[in-house]
Design an enzyme around this catalytic site. Structure first.
Site, PDB file in Angstrom:
ATOM      1  CD  GLU A  55      -3.778  -2.876   7.451  1.00  0.00           C
ATOM      2  OE1 GLU A  55      -2.604  -3.200   6.487  1.00  0.00           O
ATOM      3  OE2 GLU A  55      -4.090  -1.268   6.443  1.00  0.00           O
ATOM      4  CB  SER A 115       4.890  -2.447  12.162  1.00  0.00           C
ATOM      5  OG  SER A 115       4.838  -1.090  11.728  1.00  0.00           O
ATOM      6  CD  GLU A 172      -2.788   5.608   6.679  1.00  0.00           C
ATOM      7  OE1 GLU A 172      -2.492   5.785   5.918  1.00  0.00           O
ATOM      8  OE2 GLU A 172      -1.561   4.816   7.135  1.00  0.00           O
ATOM      9  CG  HIS A 193      -5.841   2.007   4.859  1.00  0.00           C
ATOM     10  ND1 HIS A 193      -5.277   3.070   5.673  1.00  0.00           N
ATOM     11  CD2 HIS A 193      -5.403   0.906   4.528  1.00  0.00           C
ATOM     12  CE1 HIS A 193      -4.084   2.895   6.430  1.00  0.00           C
ATOM     13  NE2 HIS A 193      -3.751   1.257   6.122  1.00  0.00           N
ATOM     14  N   GLY A 241       2.832   1.625  10.808  1.00  0.00           N
ATOM     15  CA  GLY A 241       3.930   2.655  10.074  1.00  0.00           C
ATOM     16  C   GLY A 241       4.311   3.313  11.710  1.00  0.00           C
ATOM     17  CE  LYS A 291       0.075   3.184   4.288  1.00  0.00           C
ATOM     18  NZ  LYS A 291       0.378   3.331   6.227  1.00  0.00           N
ATOM     19  CG  ASN A 339      -1.506   1.080   1.405  1.00  0.00           C
ATOM     20  OD1 ASN A 339      -1.494   2.027   0.576  1.00  0.00           O
ATOM     21  ND2 ASN A 339      -2.353   1.379   2.853  1.00  0.00           N
TER      22      ASN A 339
HETATM   23  C1  PEP Z   1      -0.465   0.138   5.674  1.00  0.00           C
HETATM   24  O1  PEP Z   1      -0.537   0.959   5.958  1.00  0.00           O
HETATM   25  O2  PEP Z   1      -1.522  -0.745   5.524  1.00  0.00           O
HETATM   26  C2  PEP Z   1       0.249  -1.292   6.462  1.00  0.00           C
HETATM   27  C3  PEP Z   1       0.168  -1.762   7.277  1.00  0.00           C
HETATM   28  O3  PEP Z   1       1.480   0.150   7.083  1.00  0.00           O
HETATM   29  P1  PEP Z   1       3.063   0.023   7.771  1.00  0.00           P
HETATM   30  O4  PEP Z   1       3.128  -1.152   7.027  1.00  0.00           O
HETATM   31  O5  PEP Z   1       3.775   0.882   6.957  1.00  0.00           O
HETATM   32  O6  PEP Z   1       2.429  -0.001   9.260  1.00  0.00           O
END
Ligand code: PEP
Length: 249
Positions: free
Chosen positions: A164, A209, A96, A94, A170, A13, A11
Site C-alpha cells: 500500500e 484508492s 496509519e 497498516h 485515501g 478503519k 478495511n
Molecule cells: C487502506 O487504508 O488500506 C486503503 C487502501 O484505503 P483506500 O482504499 O481508501 O485508499
C-alpha cells in the site's frame, strides 16, 4: 495462471456502528454468490462479533492486535481475544498505525507471530511514503520493510502481504500500472529470498484508492493477487464491483 486465488479485503478503519450490519450482510450475500474470490472485511473490534452473527458466510477480521497474549496494556486487544470472538484474520502494520502509533517493523513481526499463534490469518502491510516514492526509493524501502517484519514460519495458508503506497491511501491517486507490476515482482523476489518456494503461494494484495473503475486493470497485473480496500469497502454499492472484478480476473 498463478494458482493463487484472488483475495479482496475491506478495511473499515474507524467506521461503523450497529446500523452498518445490514450493509455487511449485503456485502456477504454478494460475496457468497461469487465462486472465484475470497472476500473478507476487517472491522472495528466492536463490530466483529455482531458482524459474524449477521453475516456468517463472510470472513470477518480485525485491523490490529497486540503482540502479547495478555498483560498490563490498557486499551489493547490480543490476538487470542480476537480469535475467541470468531475473528479469522487481522491486518498488521497498516501505515496509519505505523504513523499514529509509531509501530516498528519489529513490532509488526511480533504482532504477526502472535496472530499466527492464536490461529488467525494475517495481512501484513508495507508501503513507501510519497517522499521515498519521489526519490526513487520505493522498492528499496518496501523490500527492507518486508525483510524486517517477516514473521517466522511464513506460509500461504495464514500469511498475505499487502503493498500500500502511503501516498495512494485515501487520496484517489494510484501508481502507474508498470510501477505496481515492478513493485509486486520485487516483493515476490524478496519473499523467495527470505522463505524459498513458499513465496510463490503467498498472495500479494494491492491497496490504495482501489475502486470499481480501476480494479479490473490492477487485478490483471501479474503478482497482484487481490486488493486491500479502504473507502470503497464501506458500502456494497462500491465494494461489490471490486469483488466481482476480482472473481473475473
Ligand atoms: C487502506 O487504508 O488500506 C486503503 C487502501 O484505503 P483506500 O482504499 O481508501 O485508499
Amino acid at each position: 495462471m498463478s494458482g493463487r486465488r484472488k483475495f479482496v479485503t475491506g478495511n473499515w478503519k474507524m467506521h461503523g456502528l450497529g446500523g452498518s450490519l445490514s450493509e455487511i450482510a449485503s456485502i456477504a450475500a454478494s460475496a457468497a454468490a461469487l465462486d472465484d474470490v475470497d472476500v473478507a472485511l476487517c472491522l472495528p473490534a466492536t463490530l466483529i462479533a455482531r458482524a459474524i452473527n449477521a453475516a456468517p458466510s463472510l470472513m470477518i477480521g480485525a485491523q490490529d492486535c497486540h503482540q502479547e497474549r495478555n498483560g498490563p496494556h490498557t486499551g489493547c486487544i490480543s490476538a487470542a481475544m480476537l480469535a475467541e470472538i470468531g475473528a479469522m484474520l487481522t491486518i498488521v502494520g497498516h501505515s496509519e498505525r505505523r504513523q499514529d502509533q509509531q509501530e516498528s517493523d519489529a513490532d509488526i513481526k511480533a504482532k504477526a507471530e502472535a496472530a499466527r499463534d492464536a490461529g488467525l490469518s494475517v495481512i501484513l502491510c508495507c508501503g513507501e511514503s510519497e517522499v521515498e516514492h519521489d526519490a526513487g526509493q520505493a522498492v528499496a524501502r518496501v523490500t527492507a520493510q518486508i525483510a524486517a517484519s517477516m514473521p517466522g514460519g511464513a506460509a500461504a495458508d495464514w500469511l498475505t502481504i499487502a503493498y500500500e503506497p502511503i501516498w495512494a491511501i485515501g487520496t484517489g491517486k494510484v501508481p502507474g500500472m508498470d510501477d505496481v507490476a515492478e513493485m509486486h515482482g520485487a516483493i515476490r523476489t524478496k519473499l523467495r529470498e527470505l522463505i524459498g518456494k513458499e513465496a510463490d503461494a503467498i498472495r500479494i494484495l494491492y491497496g490504495g484508492s482501489m475502486n470499481g473503475g480501476n480494479a479490473a486493470q490492477l487485478l490483471a497485473i501479474p503478482d497482484v493477487d487481490g486488493g486491500l480496500v479502504g473507502g470503497a469497502s464501506l458500502s456494497a454499492e462500491k465494494f461489490v464491483p471490486i469483488i466481482e472484478a476480482a472473481a473475473k480476473a
